[in-house]
Design a protein around this motif. Sequence first.
Motif, short mmCIF file in Angstrom:
data_model
loop_
_atom_site.label_atom_id
_atom_site.label_comp_id
_atom_site.label_asym_id
_atom_site.label_seq_id
_atom_site.Cartn_x
_atom_site.Cartn_y
_atom_site.Cartn_z
N THR A 207 -9.11 -4.15 -75.25
CA THR A 207 -9.14 -3.82 -73.82
C THR A 207 -8.05 -2.80 -73.56
O THR A 207 -6.90 -3.00 -73.95
CB THR A 207 -8.89 -5.07 -72.96
N VAL A 208 -8.40 -1.70 -72.90
CA VAL A 208 -7.42 -0.67 -72.57
C VAL A 208 -6.74 -1.01 -71.26
O VAL A 208 -7.39 -1.35 -70.27
CB VAL A 208 -8.07 0.72 -72.50
N VAL A 209 -5.41 -0.92 -71.27
CA VAL A 209 -4.61 -1.10 -70.06
C VAL A 209 -3.76 0.15 -69.89
O VAL A 209 -3.05 0.56 -70.82
CB VAL A 209 -3.70 -2.34 -70.15
N LEU A 210 -3.84 0.77 -68.74
CA LEU A 210 -3.03 1.94 -68.43
C LEU A 210 -1.88 1.50 -67.54
O LEU A 210 -2.09 0.89 -66.48
CB LEU A 210 -3.86 3.00 -67.70
N VAL A 211 -0.65 1.78 -67.98
CA VAL A 211 0.53 1.29 -67.28
C VAL A 211 1.62 2.34 -67.35
O VAL A 211 1.58 3.24 -68.21
CB VAL A 211 1.00 -0.05 -67.93
N GLY A 212 2.58 2.27 -66.46
CA GLY A 212 3.68 3.21 -66.46
C GLY A 212 4.47 3.13 -67.75
O GLY A 212 4.70 2.05 -68.29
N ALA A 213 4.90 4.30 -68.24
CA ALA A 213 5.62 4.35 -69.52
C ALA A 213 6.90 3.53 -69.49
O ALA A 213 7.32 2.98 -70.51
CB ALA A 213 5.93 5.80 -69.89
N ASP A 214 7.51 3.40 -68.31
CA ASP A 214 8.77 2.67 -68.21
C ASP A 214 8.59 1.17 -68.38
O ASP A 214 9.55 0.46 -68.67
CB ASP A 214 9.45 2.96 -66.87
N ARG A 215 7.37 0.67 -68.21
CA ARG A 215 7.11 -0.77 -68.34
C ARG A 215 6.27 -1.09 -69.57
O ARG A 215 6.03 -2.26 -69.86
CB ARG A 215 6.37 -1.29 -67.10
N ALA A 216 5.82 -0.08 -70.28
CA ALA A 216 4.88 -0.30 -71.39
C ALA A 216 5.49 -1.11 -72.51
O ALA A 216 4.84 -1.98 -73.09
CB ALA A 216 4.37 1.04 -71.91
N ARG A 217 6.75 -0.83 -72.88
CA ARG A 217 7.36 -1.53 -74.01
C ARG A 217 7.44 -3.04 -73.74
O ARG A 217 7.10 -3.85 -74.59
CB ARG A 217 8.76 -0.97 -74.29
N LEU A 218 7.90 -3.40 -72.55
CA LEU A 218 8.01 -4.82 -72.21
C LEU A 218 6.65 -5.47 -72.18
O LEU A 218 6.45 -6.55 -72.74
CB LEU A 218 8.70 -4.97 -70.84
N LEU A 219 5.68 -4.80 -71.56
CA LEU A 219 4.35 -5.39 -71.44
C LEU A 219 3.68 -5.53 -72.80
O LEU A 219 3.06 -6.56 -73.09
CB LEU A 219 3.49 -4.53 -70.52
N SER A 220 3.81 -4.52 -73.67
CA SER A 220 3.18 -4.62 -75.00
C SER A 220 3.83 -5.73 -75.81
O SER A 220 3.16 -6.39 -76.61
CB SER A 220 3.29 -3.28 -75.74
N GLY A 221 5.13 -5.97 -75.60
CA GLY A 221 5.79 -7.08 -76.28
C GLY A 221 5.24 -8.42 -75.83
O GLY A 221 5.03 -9.33 -76.65
N VAL A 244 2.05 7.92 -67.78
CA VAL A 244 1.17 6.78 -68.09
C VAL A 244 1.17 6.53 -69.59
O VAL A 244 1.21 7.46 -70.39
CB VAL A 244 -0.26 7.06 -67.60
N ARG A 245 1.13 5.27 -69.97
CA ARG A 245 1.01 4.90 -71.38
C ARG A 245 -0.26 4.07 -71.56
O ARG A 245 -0.65 3.31 -70.67
CB ARG A 245 2.24 4.13 -71.86
N ILE A 246 -0.88 4.23 -72.73
CA ILE A 246 -2.15 3.57 -73.03
C ILE A 246 -1.90 2.39 -73.95
O ILE A 246 -1.39 2.56 -75.05
CB ILE A 246 -3.13 4.56 -73.71
N LEU A 247 -2.24 1.20 -73.50
CA LEU A 247 -2.15 0.01 -74.33
C LEU A 247 -3.55 -0.42 -74.74
O LEU A 247 -4.46 -0.48 -73.90
CB LEU A 247 -1.47 -1.14 -73.58
N LEU A 248 -3.74 -0.71 -76.02
CA LEU A 248 -5.00 -1.26 -76.51
C LEU A 248 -4.72 -2.70 -76.93
O LEU A 248 -4.06 -2.95 -77.94
CB LEU A 248 -5.54 -0.45 -77.69
N VAL A 249 -5.21 -3.63 -76.13
CA VAL A 249 -4.83 -5.03 -76.26
C VAL A 249 -5.93 -5.81 -76.97
O VAL A 249 -7.08 -5.82 -76.51
CB VAL A 249 -4.57 -5.65 -74.87
N PRO A 250 -5.61 -6.49 -78.08
CA PRO A 250 -6.63 -7.23 -78.82
C PRO A 250 -7.02 -8.55 -78.15
O PRO A 250 -6.18 -9.23 -77.53
CB PRO A 250 -5.95 -7.53 -80.17
N ASN A 251 -8.29 -8.88 -78.28
CA ASN A 251 -8.82 -10.22 -77.99
C ASN A 251 -8.32 -10.80 -76.66
O ASN A 251 -7.72 -11.87 -76.60
CB ASN A 251 -8.47 -11.17 -79.14
#
Length: 400
Positions: A207-221, A244-251
């Motif tokens: 699932t792709v989640v688009l989020v601000g780059a400043d919060r991406a590291r915390l959210l991906s963790g 914007v940063r692109i997160l690809l989140v598994p399952n």
Amino acid sequence: MSTDGTHDEPELTFQPIVFAALRARLPAVAQSVVGAVVHEVAEYAVPLQQGNMAANIANAVRLALDGFLRMAQPATGGKQPSGELAIALDGAYALGRGEARSGRSIDSLLAAYRIGARVAWREWGTTAVEQHVSPQEMVRFAERLFAYIDQLSAASVAGHGDELTESGRAREQQRERLGRALLAGAPVDQLIAYAERAGWEPPRTLTVVLVGADRARLLSGVLGGRTLSLAADVAEDRQLPDHVRILLVPNTGDDRSTVWAALGNEPAIVGPCRPWVHARQSYTRAARVLLMHGPAPGGVDTERHLTDLVLNADPEAVADLRARVLAPLNDLPAATAGRLAETLLSWLLHQGRREDVARDLTVHPQTVRYRMTQLRELYGDTLLHRATTLQLILALSGRT
């Protein structure tokens, strides 16, 4: 310490017979060191009892101890102490890198060094006493031995850190290549190859989640280590803002519950859940909604904007459709055209039920009847055609 890396300590003044006795004890000392490490460091218990590895480690211990004796003994030709130290430090550095590649922490290796120093001092100290070495020389011998072990430890720490840094950087590069391929919709066999190189086990879905780059590291963790995090400029279409940063989140599950739980009140766009090899579909939809609406606290669900996505799939085509099917209203005053368009859409959606249209528009049913008479005069029998009905609904739904 001197400029060549050796300590400026005076050489040991042991008699040659003492060094001969210490060297004679070297195989037994090395064996005792390995045995103590196996016994006291749990992480090495199994590896050091296995064939080739046990032999390699025992040989490395012997070489390190032999290197110390060569450094401690006054030079009589051959390699100088600085050369012996360089060889020993290179070996320790390589050992640290090997530990990192094996997935072991540096703590176990440092513990092994400490144990090795203690055992070597006990074994060789006993031999030195038997050779009637003076207390002053014994102290100096101990200082030299423990300083040597400290240097080996520092070299191994450096090797371990460098390996982690380089392997981590290489892994991130491979993951970025994988992410680029996913967003580009690369063939399945290519995606599998990229995933293998990145050491990334393919999930069932992404699932792709688009989020601000400043919060991406915390959210991906929070979302887990298998989440791929990519800069906006890796996408070939280059349509996203740089922040914007692109997160690809598994399952995430079809309801994407893990994403909603992780987001909290963070502004984001959440695309649909798709099979991992079709992650581009999730990205494309999320990107379109971002450009249409922008993010909102708690996340914008693209599945709630499917109608907008359909209506805006081809803006020029929608504009042409509106111009054509609403042409009969062009000659009317703007206010009159607006009222008739509003009435026509409600009438179509309520399938001609006058009372329902009146309630929807908060007008009298006679007003609805009057307006529909005007519309029938303008459109004629085309209002009865199914194709015209669909076109009118699409055109009027997106009318501003």
